[in-house]
Design an enzyme around this catalytic site. Structure first.
Site, PDB file in Angstrom:
ATOM      1  N   SER A 153      52.754  37.527  82.362  1.00 22.30           N
ATOM      2  CA  SER A 153      52.631  37.914  80.955  1.00 22.30           C
ATOM      3  C   SER A 153      54.025  38.050  80.339  1.00 22.30           C
ATOM      4  CB  SER A 153      51.827  39.206  80.854  1.00 22.30           C
ATOM      5  OG  SER A 153      51.406  39.447  79.526  1.00 22.30           O
ATOM      6  N   ARG A 221      46.155  50.522  72.058  1.00 21.38           N
ATOM      7  CA  ARG A 221      45.842  50.199  73.456  1.00 21.38           C
ATOM      8  C   ARG A 221      44.425  49.647  73.587  1.00 21.38           C
ATOM      9  NH1 ARG A 221      47.820  48.520  78.259  1.00 21.38           N
ATOM     10  NH2 ARG A 221      46.693  49.405  80.018  1.00 21.38           N
ATOM     11  N   ASP A 311      41.587  33.443  81.436  1.00 17.17           N
ATOM     12  CA  ASP A 311      42.572  34.104  80.578  1.00 17.17           C
ATOM     13  C   ASP A 311      42.525  33.491  79.186  1.00 17.17           C
ATOM     14  OD1 ASP A 311      44.752  35.280  79.378  1.00 17.17           O
ATOM     15  OD2 ASP A 311      46.209  34.665  80.889  1.00 17.17           O
ATOM     16  N   HIS A 344      42.983  37.921  81.579  1.00 18.04           N
ATOM     17  CA  HIS A 344      44.445  37.953  81.628  1.00 18.04           C
ATOM     18  C   HIS A 344      44.971  38.830  82.762  1.00 18.04           C
ATOM     19  CE1 HIS A 344      48.528  37.638  80.233  1.00 18.04           C
ATOM     20  NE2 HIS A 344      48.630  38.941  80.082  1.00 18.04           N
ATOM     21  N   ASP A 345      44.268  39.906  83.076  1.00 16.52           N
ATOM     22  CA  ASP A 345      44.706  40.820  84.127  1.00 16.52           C
ATOM     23  C   ASP A 345      44.639  40.217  85.528  1.00 16.52           C
ATOM     24  OD1 ASP A 345      45.541  42.933  82.633  1.00 16.52           O
ATOM     25  OD2 ASP A 345      43.772  44.186  82.955  1.00 16.52           O
TER      26      ASP A 345
END
Length: 367
Positions: A153, A221, A311, A344-345
Site C-alpha cells: 500500500s 477510519r 483488492d 486490500h488487506d
C-alpha cells in the site's frame, strides 16, 4: 503472547538525526525517527532490509513490546526466524514515517519555537520526504546499500520512491498492493475522511491538544476501512446480520463493526497525522504510461510486484501498469497476482503463497 517463530520482545528506539530539507523547502528540525530492528547486521553490512508501513502502521512490524502483549507487530506473519523476511539471515529495519504519530517527527512532536505540539503548523511532507528521512536513518545505522526495500500500500509507494531516489543504494524492491499514483476515486475516499475530521467541532484548525476531533477521525477510519475489505469478505463475515449489541448504534453487524473500528482507531492515531499522511498519498504521482516509464528509468534494482484479485482499492490493473513501465525501461521485474478474497488487506494477512513468493524472490537474487 505467542513467541513461536517470533523475534521476541523488542523495543522501539528513537534517534535524532541532522535537519532534513523537505521538498517544499521547509527545514524539519529536529528530525526524529522512531524505528525497530530485528536480526543481526552482517560484517559486510549487505543483508539489511527496510520494511515500509502503510497509512496507519508504525515502526512495530514484528515481535512484542512486552510479555503481556496480545498482538505482535503488524507484519509479524512475515518477519521473524524462518519467515519470508528471515531474521536469522537478514537485518530488518522498520521505521515510522515522518508526518505520522508514532514517534517520528510529526504533528504530535514538540515545536522548538512554541514548545507545544506542532499540530497543523507541521510542514507538509511527501512520500519522497518520508524516503529521504529513511535514508538518513539507514546512513545512521552505517548501511550504504540495502539488500531490499519492501512495503504494501503506502509502503509500496515508498519502496518505488526508494528505487528512483537512491538507485545506487538498493538491490531489490518489493511492491505489494500499491500504485504509482492515486486515481480520482482513491483521492475521493481520502477527501471524505479529511472532511470528516475538519467538520468535527473539536478540530480547532488543527491546534487541539486535549479535546481532539475524535468523532471526525473515527468517521474517517470507518470510510477508509470499507476500502480495505472486499464485498465477498464483508458478505461472508457480516451478511445482513443484526449486531449483537445495541441497535441504537447500528441496525446491522457490519455497521457495528465499523463503529468499533473507528472508535478503537482514535486511541492509537492522531487526526492531524491522518490528514498529513493521506495528503502525501494523494500527491504521490510517478505518472502513467510513458511518463511512468521515464520516472522509473533511474532504478537499477530487481523488482517484485504483487497484486491481489480482490483488492478494489488498489486493483491489479494499477500493479500491472507499474510492471509494464518497468519492462519498458528494461528493468528486471517479476509480477504475481494472488487470488484472494480479503481485499486490500490481503498483503497483511497470513498467506502461504505470498510467503513462498517473497521467500523465493529474496533467496534467488541472481534470477
Amino acid at each position: 503472547m505467542n513467541v513461536k517463530k517470533s523475534v521476541g520482545i523488542v523495543q522501539t528506539q528513537t534517534v535524532q538525526l541532522p535537519d532534513l530539507r523537505l521538498g517544499n523547502g521547509s527545514i524539519l528540525s529536529p528530525l526524529l525517527i522512531a524505528y525497530e530492528t530485528y536480526g543481526v547486521l552482517s560484517e559486510k553490512k549487505d543483508n539489511a532490509i527496510l520494511i515500509c508501513h502503510a497509512l496507519s502502521g508504525d515502526a512495530h512490524a514484528a515481535g512484542f513490546h512486552s510479555e503481556s502483549d496480545k498482538r505482535p507487530g503488524w507484519w509479524d506473519e512475515y518477519v521473524g526466524p524462518g519467515k519470508a523476511f528471515d531474521t536469522t539471515k537478514y537485518f530488518v529495519i522498520s521505521s515510522n514515517v515522518i508526518g505520522g504519530c508514532k514517534g517520528s517527527s510529526g504533528p504530535l512532536t514538540t515545536s522548538p519555537v512554541s514548545g507545544k505540539p506542532f499540530g497543523s503548523s507541521f510542514p507538509f511532507v511527501s512520500i519522497e520526504d518520508m524516503v529521504a528521512a529513511q535514508k538518513s536513518l539507514v546512513a545512521h545505522l552505517g548501511i550504504d546499500v540495502l539488500f531490499c526495500v519492501a512495503g504494501g500500500s503506502m509502503g509500496g509507494m515508498q519502496a518505488l520512491q526508494w528505487s528512483i531516489s537512491y538507485p545506487d543504494c538498493l538491490r531489490n524492491c518489493i511492491v505489494l498492493a500499491s500504485t504509482a499514483e492515486h486515481s480520482a476515486m482513491q483521492i475521493a475516499f481520502n477527501e471524505v475522511g479529511r472532511q470528516a475530521i475538519l467538520s468535527d467541532p473539536n478540530w480547532n484548525n488543527g491546534l487541539y491538544e486535549e479535546n481532539s476531533p475524535r468523532k471526525g477521525l473515527a468517521l474517517a477510519r470507518m470510510v477508509g476501512h470499507i476500502t480495505y475489505l472486499s464485498d465477498d469478505k464483508m458478505r461472508e463475515k457480516f451478511g445482513r446480520n443484526a449486531p449483537r449489541g445495541n441497535l441504537l448504534n447500528s441496525d446491522f453487524a457490519v455497521g457495528s463493526y465499523l463503529i468499533y473500528q473507528g472508535e478503537s482507531f482514535v486511541d492509537r492515531f492522531d487526526a492531524n497525522s491522518y490528514i498529513y499522511v493521506t495528503k502525501a498519498l494523494d500527491h504521490f504521482s510517478l505518472g502513467k504510461g510513458k511518463e511512468l516509464t521515464a520516472a522509473l528509468k533511474p532504478a537499477k534494482c530487481r523488482f517484485l510486484v504483487v497484486s491481489y484479485s480482490s483488492d478494489w482499492l488498489y486493483p491489479p490493473s494499477q500493479s500491472r501498469e507499474i510492471v509494464k513501465s518497468l519492462e519498458a525501461s528494461d528493468k528486471r521485474v517479476f509480477y504475481v497476482e494472488l487470488n484472494t478474497k480479503e481485499g486490500h488487506d490481503s498483503f497483511l494477512l497470513a498467506n502461504q503463497k505470498q510467503e513462498d513468493v517473497l521467500r523465493g524472490f529474496l533467496e534467488n537474487p541472481a534470477t
